[in-house]
Design a protein around this motif. Structure first.
Motif, PDB file in Angstrom:
ATOM      1  N   GLU B 569       0.843  -1.202   0.000  1.00  0.00           N
ATOM      2  CA  GLU B 569       0.000   0.000   0.000  1.00  0.00           C
ATOM      3  C   GLU B 569       0.878   1.250   0.000  1.00  0.00           C
ATOM      4  O   GLU B 569       0.559   2.246  -0.632  1.00  0.00           O
ATOM      5  N   GLN B 571       3.915   1.359  -1.241  1.00  0.00           N
ATOM      6  CA  GLN B 571       4.483   1.443  -2.584  1.00  0.00           C
ATOM      7  C   GLN B 571       3.499   2.151  -3.518  1.00  0.00           C
ATOM      8  O   GLN B 571       3.867   3.001  -4.311  1.00  0.00           O
ATOM      9  N   LYS B 572       2.230   1.814  -3.347  1.00  0.00           N
ATOM     10  CA  LYS B 572       1.212   2.455  -4.174  1.00  0.00           C
ATOM     11  C   LYS B 572       1.085   3.939  -3.823  1.00  0.00           C
ATOM     12  O   LYS B 572       0.997   4.784  -4.706  1.00  0.00           O
ATOM     13  N   LYS B 575       3.662   6.069  -5.353  1.00  0.00           N
ATOM     14  CA  LYS B 575       3.422   6.398  -6.757  1.00  0.00           C
ATOM     15  C   LYS B 575       2.540   7.627  -6.886  1.00  0.00           C
ATOM     16  O   LYS B 575       2.653   8.388  -7.832  1.00  0.00           O
ATOM     17  N   LYS B 576       1.668   7.805  -5.891  1.00  0.00           N
ATOM     18  CA  LYS B 576       0.791   8.976  -5.944  1.00  0.00           C
ATOM     19  C   LYS B 576       1.564  10.264  -5.765  1.00  0.00           C
ATOM     20  O   LYS B 576       1.115  11.334  -6.137  1.00  0.00           O
ATOM     21  N   GLU B 585       5.738   7.637 -14.441  1.00  0.00           N
ATOM     22  CA  GLU B 585       5.622   8.400 -13.204  1.00  0.00           C
ATOM     23  C   GLU B 585       6.979   9.015 -12.866  1.00  0.00           C
ATOM     24  O   GLU B 585       7.975   8.314 -12.782  1.00  0.00           O
TER      25      GLU B 585
END
Lengths: 385, 599
Positions: B569, B571-572, B575-576, B585
């Motif tokens: 989570e 890691q996600k 990315k944001k 990205e």
């Protein structure tokens, strides 16, 4: 409607937190202790079994797994008494799997027969390498010769034997690993766990890595190649890659670990053991005190647990995704939608599909071989917010 | 009101870390202006950023009562000026408001470039200058050598310099006595119409805008109606006082005195440093000379990392601008970064200070784009456009030529690093104007394009000289040169926020360096990513970021579920924090770091 955990079944994990020595790569909850009061530990395990059985009534127990630490340091009587109580508390599945993790030293191999008599029907041996130099570097207490002997004894004692190897080690080349793997496969186990060496924070290797003194680790490209050849060579020997790091002859897959990857329910007993337990229709995460003495004291006072927390539908769906995509068979998207109450982002799925990272065969979602090599990145793309 | 003969107004000129603030603290402490228990280091630097960085951004004043050896009590007004080149105009105004300066030089270090710039301002303001050699308690102190250097480099008499240790307090009484005996008293006419200089102003949450003034002629009282001669603003004086250094009300301020007033002024923007304050009626006729509005010279884009925070950013920028007339902004939209602001600053330090304040005081994560200077684009039709943002570069077929701003830079450096410094200046298209020696130190004066300096020149200078060089500059006008706009394409898509203006001869080197840097800064993706630099349609540099090869957890069983899920989570979420360009990205820090050169 049936509770979701039934899709994965129900298992029991028992954690024995002691080792003869701490391996430099290991970040599991293990402690080195010279004197262990086996009676006190047995009493605590039995108490925890009773407590957990009370909240999981009428369940069929698919599997029991003794992990650690080094559970082959348990007295066979301790194991027998635990299994005896387990048999009284839960209905066993017809083909109930009872696994014990064992180190392949001669001392421990001497106890194998007694474990089998106690009811253990599968061992998972920490062989780790077939090269003596590497065993020393990995901090292991056995030699290759000792390991091979222990393996033969295990084959005589237990119906099913698996062993672990660690690869992508320091200074290891692709051809060297291929040769070693072929030797390992010639030993004719029906199940192998082949792990790439992972440097974890808080371990001796982790500290050395931080300081820049852990040299010779393979570059990502080499490690990726080693992973690919591992799959190819295992296939030659009839062992298929049913999970990221696990290989088996068809039918010899670890039933216990499949409970995790199929996102079933499991009770975790012992210091630092986690669980997923559905109670009153709600899946809960459980955690226990990690420190052995703290856990013993807590159990004496009523419970070894320090956390019982409902897992939200989104978290559950993400856990199912994370665990399930490790399996070659992938996940069932209808089940995923059921758990999380919503579907994965179709645009992300399409992008990953176009990149060749995933395959969609309704209702199944699988990671491709390429996708499995970068599975964390694939999962991070897919996770529900 | 104090007699003119019993007033002394002074400033302290010093290089960073040479002990200006510590000396000020000592003067305040030794005269009992602040009770011992209220002392804290660097009393005059009130903002966190000022105290942390050891710099002064706003002018501060303090009024000290000093009973001198002649038996009389004098009023000493210290104006603590911003020391940094970005605020040189503010420095010059502060200098005009006092009659003398203490020149503080670290006796273990010697004269630095910034000392020079500020001491020349003091000389320009006709100050009497008292050299003060600090840190004489340290073993490395060499007063004779430093005094000689002051005479050689600055050209003022240093034979009667005062030797002090601001840290231990040695010599401080001599400084106080010298202020009275060696600095001149101010002049002024009490009966003339009010004429006061607006030295600086700041916003106070309770009082509104607080204006620091120096009265030249006449008397100002609470209740007077005053007029700002440049801006035309008219206000009633609500509060009049002096700083000790906390505010203390006073009935009136007469000639030679320095204090503050409040007058229901809503925003700092309504007060201009250097403006002349007089009375609404029967005011003075001629304003003080030398007023000039401050002009931003460095521009960059500020974008919220989280585009949902755009309104918060707008609010923060508007609030900061109210309190800072030299900070300009306009809305900007970038295909890459979404909505943000193109902001203008007096210099790089000013930029950093504003950016830090937005991030800290308003808690907004920012993407800062490459700082750019203002180019003059001369069109074929004779029109001249000021280009603040490379993204706005007009169609080349319509452009006749470009001009870029240049600076005159003064660099002081120990001998052994001179070669590296000259090379750095050469590499940055510098033209040497002067090279002189004072002892083991060299002074190099260069004509440099500002665009080669705004980004990382100072960092590079510090790094090649191990921090021993000092640097100062002033703007020196515009000059035509071969400038082109270079674009960066990531995965074949142009990223407007990475466009820069660059000299034609430097384009290939810069382009290659930026592509290499971006290759390091952009994390590997599941596919390979070409990174290109291009001028017009022509690619001049190219790198390929290989695809991610391996990112999979070897072991994952029941015990790991929660922790591993949280890692993924995270890691996600990571990315944001990046910006999406097509399928790529790019991490926010890449927009600035891509430009850093290791030459």
């Amino acid at each position: 409607m049936a509770e979701d955990w039934r899709n994965g079944g129900f298992g029991l994990y028992i954690h024995w937190p002691f080792c003869m020595a701490k391996c430099p790569y290991c970040d599991f909850n293990s402690h080195v202790s010279r004197s262990i009061d086996q009676k006190a530990w047995l009493d605590a395990y039995l108490k925890e079994l009773d407590r957990n059985a009370a909240r999981t009534p009428d369940r069929v127990l698919k599997s029991v797994f003794f992990g650690g630490g080094t559970p082959s340091l348990m007295e066979p009587e301790t194991v027998a008494a635990i299994l005896n109580r387990v048999g009284q508390l839960w209905t066993p599945a017809n083909d109930q799997e009872i696994t014990l993790e064992a180190n392949p030293t001669s001392v421990e191999a001497g106890r194998f027969q007694a474990y089998a008599e106690a009811g253990v029907n599968r061992v998972s041996m920490g062989l780790q390498s077939l090269r003596d130099d590497d065993l020393r570097r990995l901090g292991r207490m056995h030699t290759v010769a000792e390991g091979r002997r222990a393996f033969e004894i295990a084959k005589d004692c237990f119906g099913r034997v698996s062993f672990d190897l660690i690869y992508a080690r320091q200074d290891q080349t692709v051809p060297e690993w291929k040769a070693e793997l072929r030797e390992a496969l010639a030993l004719a186990a029906d199940h192998l766990s082949l792990y790439q060496l992972t440097i974890e924070a808080g371990t001796a290797f982790g500290d050395r890595y931080e300081r820049g003194t852990l040299r010779g680790l393979p570059e990502d490209d080499d490690a990726a190649e080693m992973y690919e050849v591992t799959q190819e060579i295992c296939a030659e020997f009839g062992m298929y890659d049913y999970e990221v790091s696990n290989y088996a002859k068809p039918g010899a897959e670890s039933r216990h670990n499949q409970i995790y990857w199929h996102y079933g329910d499991y009770v975790g007993i012992g210091p630092g053991a986690h669980g997923r337990v559905t109670m009153n229709g709600i899946r809960h995460a459980t955690d226990t005190w990690k420190q052995p003495q703290k856990w013993l004291d807590a159990v004496a006072a009523g419970t070894g647990e320090n956390l019982v927390e409902a897992v939200s539908p989104t978290e559950q769906a993400n856990e199912y995704l994370m665990m399930g995509l490790r399996l070659t068979e992938g996940i069932d998207l209808e089940r995923f939608n059921q758990i999380g109450g919503r579907a994965l982002n179709p645009r992300t799925l399409k992008e990953l599909q176009d990149m060749g990272m995933i395959e969609l065969e309704s209702p199944y979602l699988k990671a491709t071989r390429a996708g499995r090599l970068v599975l964390n990145a694939v999962i991070a793309e897919l996770l529900l917010d | 009101m104090t007699e003119l003969s019993n007033i002394r107004n002074f400033s302290i000129v010093a290089h960073i870390d040479h002990g200006k603030s510590t000396l000020a603290d000592r003067l305040i402490q030794m005269t009992g202006t602040v009770a011992e228990r209220d002392m804290k280091a660097q009393l005059l630097d009130s903002m966190d950023i000022e105290r942390e960085r050891g710099i002064t951004i706003k002018a501060n004043t303090v009024r000290i009562d000093y009973p001198a050896k002649d038996g009389q009590t004098y009023v000493l007004n210290l104006i603590d000026t911003p020391g940094h080149v970005d605020f040189s105009y503010e420095v010059s105004r502060s200098m005009q408001a006092v009659e003398g300066s203490l020149l503080v030089v670290d006796s273990t270090q010697g004269v630095e470039a910034q000392t020079l710039a500020n001491v020349y301002q003091a000389i320009d303001a006709n100050h009497e200058i008292v050299p003060v050699l600090n840190k004489v308690d340290l073993p490395a102190s060499d007063c004779a050598r430093v005094a000689e250097q002051i005479e050689d480099v600055i050209g003022i008499d240093a034979s009667n310099s005062i030797h002090i240790s601001a840290k231990t307090g040695v010599g401080i009484p001599d400084v106080l006595e010298a202020i009275v005996t060696r600095l001149p008293a101010p002049k002024g006419d009490r009966n003339a119409p009010l004429k006061a200089m607006l030295v600086d102003s700041y916003y106070d949450a309770y009082l509104g805008v607080v204006v620091i003034i120096r009265v030249i002629d006449g008397v100002i009282k609470k209740g007077d109606r005053i007029k700002m001669m440049k801006t035309g603003g008219q206000y009633p004086v609500e509060k009049l006082g002096v700083f000790r250094p906390q505010m203390q009300d006073i009935a009136e301020l007469g000639p030679g005195e320095i204090g503050f007033l409040t007058a229901s002024i809503k925003q700092v923007r309504d007060t201009r440093v250097g403006d002349t304050i007089t009375t609404e009626k029967k005011g003075c006729e001629v304003p003080l000379p030398g007023f000039k509005p401050s002009i931003p010279v460095v521009f960059c884009g500020l974008f919220p990392v989280d585009s949902a925070e755009f309104d918060d950013l707008r609010n923060a920028i508007e609030k900061l601008a109210l309190n800072d007339a030299s900070f300009s902004y306009e809305m900007e939209s970038s295909a890459a970064l979404g909505f943000g602001f193109r902001c203008g600053f007096l210099g790089l330090l000013h930029l950093e200070v504003i950016r830090d304040r937005i991030e800290r005081e308003y808690n907004i994560d920012l993407i800062t784009t490459a700082p750019s200077v203002v180019y003059h684009v001369f069109m074929k039709d004779g029109e001249m456009i000021e280009l603040h943002n490379p993204a706005d570069m007009p169609d080349l077929s319509k452009v006749d030529h470009l001009e870029e701003p240049r600076i005159k830079a003064t660099i002081m450096v120990p001998d052994e690093y001179l070669g590296d410094v000259l090379k750095l200046c050469q590499d940055r298209r510098g033209v040497q104007l002067d090279l002189t020696y004072a002892g083991a130190r060299a002074m190099a004066v260069y004509d440099l394009p500002l665009n080669e300096v705004v980004f990382d020149f100072y960092d590079r200078l510090k790094s090649v000289t191990k921090g021993y060089a000092s640097f100062d500059y002033q703007m020196s006008g515009y000059q035509e040169d071969q400038l082109v706009k270079m674009q960066i394409l990531v995965n074949d898509e142009p990223v407007d926020a990475l466009s820069i203006m660059v000299h034609r001869t430097r384009a290939e080197t810069r382009g290659r360096a930026m592509c290499e840097k971006l290759k390091e800064l952009i994390p590997r993706h599941m596919f390979k990513i070409p990174i290109q630099a291009a001028i017009g349609g022509k690619v001049i540099a190219r790198e390929t970021l290989a695809a991610l090869r391996k990112d999979v957890t070897a072991k994952c069983y029941g015990g790991d579920a929660t922790r591993k899920r949280k890692l993924l989570e995270k890691q996600k979420a990571g990315k944001k924090k990046m910006r999406q360009f097509g399928r790529v990205e790019i991490p926010q820090e890449a927009f600035i770091n891509a430009l850093k050169m290791d030459d």
